[in-house]
Motif scaffolding. Sequence first.
Motif, PDB file in Angstrom:
ATOM      1  N   LEU A 103       0.820  -1.212   0.000  1.00 53.45           N
ATOM      2  CA  LEU A 103       0.000   0.000   0.000  1.00 53.45           C
ATOM      3  C   LEU A 103       0.852   1.261   0.000  1.00 53.45           C
ATOM      4  O   LEU A 103       0.464   2.289  -0.556  1.00 53.45           O
ATOM      5  N   ALA A 104       2.021   1.191   0.641  1.00 53.62           N
ATOM      6  CA  ALA A 104       2.895   2.370   0.722  1.00 53.62           C
ATOM      7  C   ALA A 104       3.550   2.688  -0.609  1.00 53.62           C
ATOM      8  O   ALA A 104       3.920   3.834  -0.864  1.00 53.62           O
ATOM      9  N   ALA A 105       3.715   1.675  -1.467  1.00 54.32           N
ATOM     10  CA  ALA A 105       4.347   1.881  -2.776  1.00 54.32           C
ATOM     11  C   ALA A 105       3.269   2.272  -3.779  1.00 54.32           C
ATOM     12  O   ALA A 105       2.843   1.472  -4.621  1.00 54.32           O
ATOM     13  N   ALA A 106       2.834   3.509  -3.705  1.00 54.04           N
ATOM     14  CA  ALA A 106       1.651   3.947  -4.447  1.00 54.04           C
ATOM     15  C   ALA A 106       1.862   3.973  -5.957  1.00 54.04           C
ATOM     16  O   ALA A 106       0.909   3.837  -6.725  1.00 54.04           O
ATOM     17  N   SER A 107       3.103   4.140  -6.404  1.00 51.44           N
ATOM     18  CA  SER A 107       3.330   4.323  -7.831  1.00 51.44           C
ATOM     19  C   SER A 107       3.495   3.010  -8.590  1.00 51.44           C
ATOM     20  O   SER A 107       3.613   3.013  -9.820  1.00 51.44           O
ATOM     21  N   GLY A 108       3.499   1.874  -7.894  1.00 47.67           N
ATOM     22  CA  GLY A 108       3.645   0.604  -8.595  1.00 47.67           C
ATOM     23  C   GLY A 108       4.163  -0.482  -7.683  1.00 47.67           C
ATOM     24  O   GLY A 108       4.228  -0.303  -6.458  1.00 47.67           O
ATOM     25  N   PRO A 109       4.549  -1.626  -8.249  1.00 51.88           N
ATOM     26  CA  PRO A 109       5.053  -2.737  -7.440  1.00 51.88           C
ATOM     27  C   PRO A 109       6.301  -2.345  -6.645  1.00 51.88           C
ATOM     28  O   PRO A 109       7.061  -1.450  -7.043  1.00 51.88           O
ATOM     29  N   LEU A 110       6.513  -3.021  -5.529  1.00 50.21           N
ATOM     30  CA  LEU A 110       7.704  -2.778  -4.720  1.00 50.21           C
ATOM     31  C   LEU A 110       8.955  -3.090  -5.525  1.00 50.21           C
ATOM     32  O   LEU A 110       9.050  -4.140  -6.168  1.00 50.21           O
ATOM     33  N   ASP A 111       9.908  -2.183  -5.507  1.00 56.28           N
ATOM     34  CA  ASP A 111      11.183  -2.395  -6.183  1.00 56.28           C
ATOM     35  C   ASP A 111      12.017  -3.383  -5.383  1.00 56.28           C
ATOM     36  O   ASP A 111      12.239  -3.199  -4.183  1.00 56.28           O
ATOM     37  N   LYS A 112      12.475  -4.458  -6.025  1.00 61.13           N
ATOM     38  CA  LYS A 112      13.165  -5.525  -5.304  1.00 61.13           C
ATOM     39  C   LYS A 112      14.453  -5.025  -4.653  1.00 61.13           C
ATOM     40  O   LYS A 112      14.753  -5.363  -3.505  1.00 61.13           O
ATOM     41  N   ALA A 113      15.227  -4.218  -5.378  1.00 60.86           N
ATOM     42  CA  ALA A 113      16.486  -3.726  -4.814  1.00 60.86           C
ATOM     43  C   ALA A 113      16.219  -2.862  -3.584  1.00 60.86           C
ATOM     44  O   ALA A 113      16.930  -2.945  -2.575  1.00 60.86           O
ATOM     45  N   ARG A 114      15.173  -2.050  -3.663  1.00 67.09           N
ATOM     46  CA  ARG A 114      14.864  -1.192  -2.513  1.00 67.09           C
ATOM     47  C   ARG A 114      14.344  -2.037  -1.354  1.00 67.09           C
ATOM     48  O   ARG A 114      14.661  -1.770  -0.185  1.00 67.09           O
ATOM     49  N   LEU A 115      13.553  -3.051  -1.661  1.00 62.60           N
ATOM     50  CA  LEU A 115      13.047  -3.929  -0.613  1.00 62.60           C
ATOM     51  C   LEU A 115      14.190  -4.683   0.059  1.00 62.60           C
ATOM     52  O   LEU A 115      14.199  -4.844   1.288  1.00 62.60           O
ATOM     53  N   ASP A 116      15.161  -5.121  -0.715  1.00 66.08           N
ATOM     54  CA  ASP A 116      16.331  -5.798  -0.137  1.00 66.08           C
ATOM     55  C   ASP A 116      17.083  -4.859   0.806  1.00 66.08           C
ATOM     56  O   ASP A 116      17.560  -5.280   1.870  1.00 66.08           O
ATOM     57  N   TRP A 117      17.184  -3.592   0.420  1.00 68.42           N
ATOM     58  CA  TRP A 117      17.841  -2.612   1.289  1.00 68.42           C
ATOM     59  C   TRP A 117      17.055  -2.413   2.585  1.00 68.42           C
ATOM     60  O   TRP A 117      17.628  -2.345   3.676  1.00 68.42           O
ATOM     61  N   ILE A 118      15.720  -2.352   2.470  1.00 71.28           N
ATOM     62  CA  ILE A 118      14.884  -2.210   3.667  1.00 71.28           C
ATOM     63  C   ILE A 118      15.037  -3.420   4.579  1.00 71.28           C
ATOM     64  O   ILE A 118      15.154  -3.284   5.802  1.00 71.28           O
ATOM     65  N   PHE A 119      15.074  -4.621   4.006  1.00 70.40           N
ATOM     66  CA  PHE A 119      15.264  -5.825   4.817  1.00 70.40           C
ATOM     67  C   PHE A 119      16.629  -5.812   5.508  1.00 70.40           C
ATOM     68  O   PHE A 119      16.759  -6.269   6.646  1.00 70.40           O
ATOM     69  N   ALA A 120      17.645  -5.297   4.821  1.00 70.51           N
ATOM     70  CA  ALA A 120      18.974  -5.206   5.439  1.00 70.51           C
ATOM     71  C   ALA A 120      18.966  -4.206   6.589  1.00 70.51           C
ATOM     72  O   ALA A 120      19.625  -4.412   7.616  1.00 70.51           O
ATOM     73  N   ALA A 121      18.199  -3.117   6.425  1.00 71.48           N
ATOM     74  CA  ALA A 121      18.127  -2.100   7.473  1.00 71.48           C
ATOM     75  C   ALA A 121      17.286  -2.579   8.644  1.00 71.48           C
ATOM     76  O   ALA A 121      17.606  -2.303   9.810  1.00 71.48           O
ATOM     77  N   PHE A 122      16.204  -3.303   8.343  1.00 69.46           N
ATOM     78  CA  PHE A 122      15.251  -3.749   9.367  1.00 69.46           C
ATOM     79  C   PHE A 122      14.981  -5.247   9.210  1.00 69.46           C
ATOM     80  O   PHE A 122      13.914  -5.649   8.712  1.00 69.46           O
TER      81      PHE A 122
END
Length: 240
Positions: A103-122
């Motif tokens: 829901l937060a990714a309003a402009s389209g599907p979640l970007d995998k590279a960005r999601l991987d970075w988020i998982f690394a951070a959290f």
Amino acid sequence: MSDPILTLKGVHTDIAQYHILQGVDLEVPRGQVTMLLGRNGVGKTTTLRTIIGHWQAKSGEIAFDGAAITDIPTPARARAGIGFVPEDMGIFTDLTVEENMILAAASGPLDKARLDWIFAAFPPLKTFWRSEAGNLSGGQKQMLSIARAMAEERKLYLIDEPTKGLAPAIVSTMAGALRDLKRQGASVLLVEQNFSVAKALGDTAAVMDDGRVVWTGAMAELAASAELQERLMGLSMEAH
């Protein structure tokens, strides 16, 4: 201060019968972390919510990335590149972590590279990806709240007390993620009561009192002066 990404000039905001912001002047430098500091009740949260448009400025001007945004609705401000993390987290507790992020990714599907970075951070967000957000701990919910704002790349992040009430280990995780945002070139306006976090992350600081910004300067200058802290905020933040 050259080329600020965000500028407020003479901003007044009323909430019901209360005149909360009484002429806020503020500049947020591009690519830096600006700490918004001050005692409780001086208008810090109202400033963030006025910038994102949850509360409408009664008068004054707000400019973001060179364009006036004073009168445009919140969704348009978000599309322009502003992310907001409220103090109350703003997550959907009956949805899974994954659904919150989608829901937060309003402009389209979640970007995998960005999601991987988020998982690394959290890392807990990856562990509990399919779990309902309401079942997360307080710290994990705060991670999700910040991750939602990070789901898409933003030019400016408005973050309201992200470390409030959290254990030191989770505070360290939060600080690391915010440092990563800065390294990516994002600008951050951060309300924070934990002085060690403010000192570690802040490039510049703006101190509020009675609905106005009463001091701006380098965070290092404020951190080095107990007298300045006492005069501006009525306490030495070194004790907190």
